[in-house]
Motif scaffolding. Structure first.
Motif, PDB file in Angstrom:
ATOM      1  N   GLN A 165       0.834  -1.342  -0.078  1.00 20.62           N
ATOM      2  CA  GLN A 165      -0.098   0.048   0.029  1.00 20.62           C
ATOM      3  C   GLN A 165       0.694   1.250  -0.104  1.00 20.62           C
ATOM      4  O   GLN A 165       0.382   2.535   0.071  1.00 20.62           O
ATOM      5  CB  GLN A 165      -1.058  -0.017   1.109  1.00 20.62           C
ATOM      6  N   ARG A 168      -0.032   3.385  -2.887  1.00 17.08           N
ATOM      7  CA  ARG A 168      -1.780   3.986  -2.587  1.00 17.08           C
ATOM      8  C   ARG A 168      -1.530   5.205  -1.631  1.00 17.08           C
ATOM      9  O   ARG A 168      -2.315   6.254  -1.935  1.00 17.08           O
ATOM     10  CB  ARG A 168      -2.518   2.732  -2.205  1.00 17.08           C
ATOM     11  N   LYS A 173      -4.328   7.933  -1.256  1.00 16.59           N
ATOM     12  CA  LYS A 173      -5.590   7.079  -0.948  1.00 16.59           C
ATOM     13  C   LYS A 173      -5.457   6.854   0.603  1.00 16.59           C
ATOM     14  O   LYS A 173      -4.531   6.583   1.067  1.00 16.59           O
ATOM     15  CB  LYS A 173      -5.781   6.247  -1.943  1.00 16.59           C
ATOM     16  N   LEU A 176      -6.043   0.784   3.403  1.00 20.42           N
ATOM     17  CA  LEU A 176      -7.038  -0.286   3.528  1.00 20.42           C
ATOM     18  C   LEU A 176      -6.729  -1.212   4.741  1.00 20.42           C
ATOM     19  O   LEU A 176      -5.658  -1.603   5.167  1.00 20.42           O
ATOM     20  CB  LEU A 176      -7.210  -1.313   2.355  1.00 20.42           C
ATOM     21  N   PHE A 178      -8.706  -4.243   7.520  1.00 23.57           N
ATOM     22  CA  PHE A 178      -9.976  -4.994   7.556  1.00 23.57           C
ATOM     23  C   PHE A 178     -10.522  -4.950   9.249  1.00 23.57           C
ATOM     24  O   PHE A 178      -9.777  -4.948  10.306  1.00 23.57           O
ATOM     25  CB  PHE A 178      -9.352  -6.632   7.570  1.00 23.57           C
ATOM     26  N   LYS A 224      -3.470  -1.502  11.754  1.00 21.13           N
ATOM     27  CA  LYS A 224      -3.839  -0.103  11.914  1.00 21.13           C
ATOM     28  C   LYS A 224      -2.724   0.570  12.041  1.00 21.13           C
ATOM     29  O   LYS A 224      -2.432   1.756  11.573  1.00 21.13           O
ATOM     30  CB  LYS A 224      -4.977  -0.029  12.934  1.00 21.13           C
ATOM     31  N   GLY A 227      -0.762   1.097   8.892  1.00 19.46           N
ATOM     32  CA  GLY A 227      -1.089   2.442   8.281  1.00 19.46           C
ATOM     33  C   GLY A 227      -0.859   3.699   8.799  1.00 19.46           C
ATOM     34  O   GLY A 227      -0.507   4.703   7.920  1.00 19.46           O
ATOM     35  N   PHE A 240      -8.245   5.919   6.883  1.00 20.26           N
ATOM     36  CA  PHE A 240      -8.384   4.531   6.512  1.00 20.26           C
ATOM     37  C   PHE A 240      -9.632   3.949   5.924  1.00 20.26           C
ATOM     38  O   PHE A 240     -10.696   4.985   5.936  1.00 20.26           O
ATOM     39  CB  PHE A 240      -8.308   3.765   8.076  1.00 20.26           C
ATOM     40  N   LYS A 241      -9.833   2.958   5.314  1.00 21.43           N
ATOM     41  CA  LYS A 241     -10.799   2.536   4.718  1.00 21.43           C
ATOM     42  C   LYS A 241     -11.064   1.095   5.132  1.00 21.43           C
ATOM     43  O   LYS A 241     -10.039   0.293   4.831  1.00 21.43           O
ATOM     44  CB  LYS A 241     -10.651   2.624   3.180  1.00 21.43           C
ATOM     45  N   SER A 242     -12.153   0.667   5.786  1.00 16.90           N
ATOM     46  CA  SER A 242     -12.341  -0.738   6.403  1.00 16.90           C
ATOM     47  C   SER A 242     -12.805  -1.325   5.097  1.00 16.90           C
ATOM     48  O   SER A 242     -13.802  -1.172   4.606  1.00 16.90           O
ATOM     49  CB  SER A 242     -13.135  -0.617   7.518  1.00 16.90           C
ATOM     50  N   VAL A 243     -12.318  -2.658   5.140  1.00 14.93           N
ATOM     51  CA  VAL A 243     -13.092  -3.588   4.119  1.00 14.93           C
ATOM     52  C   VAL A 243     -13.310  -5.107   5.106  1.00 14.93           C
ATOM     53  O   VAL A 243     -12.523  -5.435   5.767  1.00 14.93           O
ATOM     54  CB  VAL A 243     -12.098  -4.333   3.284  1.00 14.93           C
TER      55      VAL A 243
END
Length: 318
Positions: A165, A168, A173, A176, A178, A224, A227, A240-243
């Protein structure tokens, strides 16, 4: 004067980043290293670099018993080190590489009179749910029955696997994660440090007939936290974007419906299962009593840190 601790090592998997690091470390430690590579354009390129590092290089199909026997005879190997691994993790490839190719190496080593087999495995086999994990364990079981001394090294996450990432984040961006980003943790280890650890296994008697989990310098770090570190190093506020991990389970089930009819569906279903596993399982030692992953129980080795690795990657793009 010759170094009495120097050994003749046959190394399989030296075209990969970890195998290459192991080759360098073995040469630096004074060992005589012969690398066996599968024939390909990329392997030819790797061979030039390995020869520049001081290794002898030969080409052979690891499924060709006669070719392997010839390579062993030429190298007079005392130690075999296997850094090979399935690249896809698909059931078919895992059987071919993680089990069958390693078995061919072991049988050739036994026939040639080698005395030590060092296997690069993976810490995730502690809780096996995937095809490649079961194939690794199947070979480990055969290795334990061998008359050769055995060393099974189970590293945690690699820097490379935690670097996907970087671009990214550099592009602005969100990182990502989880779930909440705290579902998993690891003690990542660099290729260089892992290569040095593998080289130590050749001569350290305490590393013989042992299963050795190993991580890099701690403490364990969550997704996290990775990131947050990467964003801050890139000069950004953490975003952050959670998947949801369950999306991989759903994908695996849907694709699995086609598995009885086509290998493509079986492979894609397994890839989704692999994604779910890494989204939900930590790469740390599993405490057999509590059934929980343990930061404290996971050994540490080396000097390289994930932070310094991220700094280098970000600097390369400036």
């Amino acid at each position: 004067m010759a170094d009495s601790s120097a050994r003749r090592v046959l190394l399989a998997g030296a075209s990969g980043t970890i195998g290459r690091a192991a080759a360098r470390a073995l040469v630096d430690a004074g060992h005589h290293v012969t690398c066996v590579l599968r024939e390909s354009a990329s392997a030819r390129e790797a061979a030039m670099a390995l020869e520049g590092d001081g290794c002898a290089v030969h080409f052979a199909d690891l499924g060709d018993t006669a070719a392997l026997a010839e390579r062993f005879a030429g190298s007079e190997a005392q130690v075999v080190m296997s850094c090979i691994a399935s690249r896809s993790g698909s059931p078919r490839d895992s059987k071919r590489v993680d089990h069958d190719a390693n078995l061919a190496l072991l049988e050739a080593a036994e026939a040639a009179g080698a005395d030590h087999f060092i296997l690069l495995s993976a810490i995730c086999v502690q809780r096996p749910k995937l095809a490649f994990q079961h194939e690794k364990l199947r070979f480990e079981a055969r290795l334990k029955q061998s008359p050769l001394a055995q060393t099974i090294v189970r590293p945690t996450a690699f820097f490379k696997s935690l670097s996907g990432q970087v671009e990214r984040v550099r592009a602005g961006k969100p990182f990502l994660i989880f779930g909440d980003g705290e579902l998993t943790a690891c003690k990542p280890i660099s290729d260089r440090d892992l290569g040095r650890f593998l080289a130590l296994c050749v001569t350290d008697p305490n590393k013989r007939d042992a299963i050795l989990p190993i991580g890099g310098p701690g403490p364990a770090i969550s997704l996290k936290e990775q990131g947050t570190m990467l964003c801050e190093l890139a000069g950004r506020e953490p975003a952050f974007k959670s998947v949801p991990p369950r999306m991989f389970t759903l994908a695996s089930r849907v694709l699995g419906l086609g598995a009885p009819f086509a290998e493509w569906f079986a492979e894609k279903s397994e890839y989704a299962r692999i994604a779910h596993y890494y989204a939900t399982e930590s790469m740390l030692v599993l405490d057999p009593d509590s059934g929980e992953y343990s930061d404290r129980a996971t050994p540490e080795f080396g000097e390289d840190t994930l932070r310094a690795h991220y700094e280098r990657l970000l600097a390369q793009g400036r």
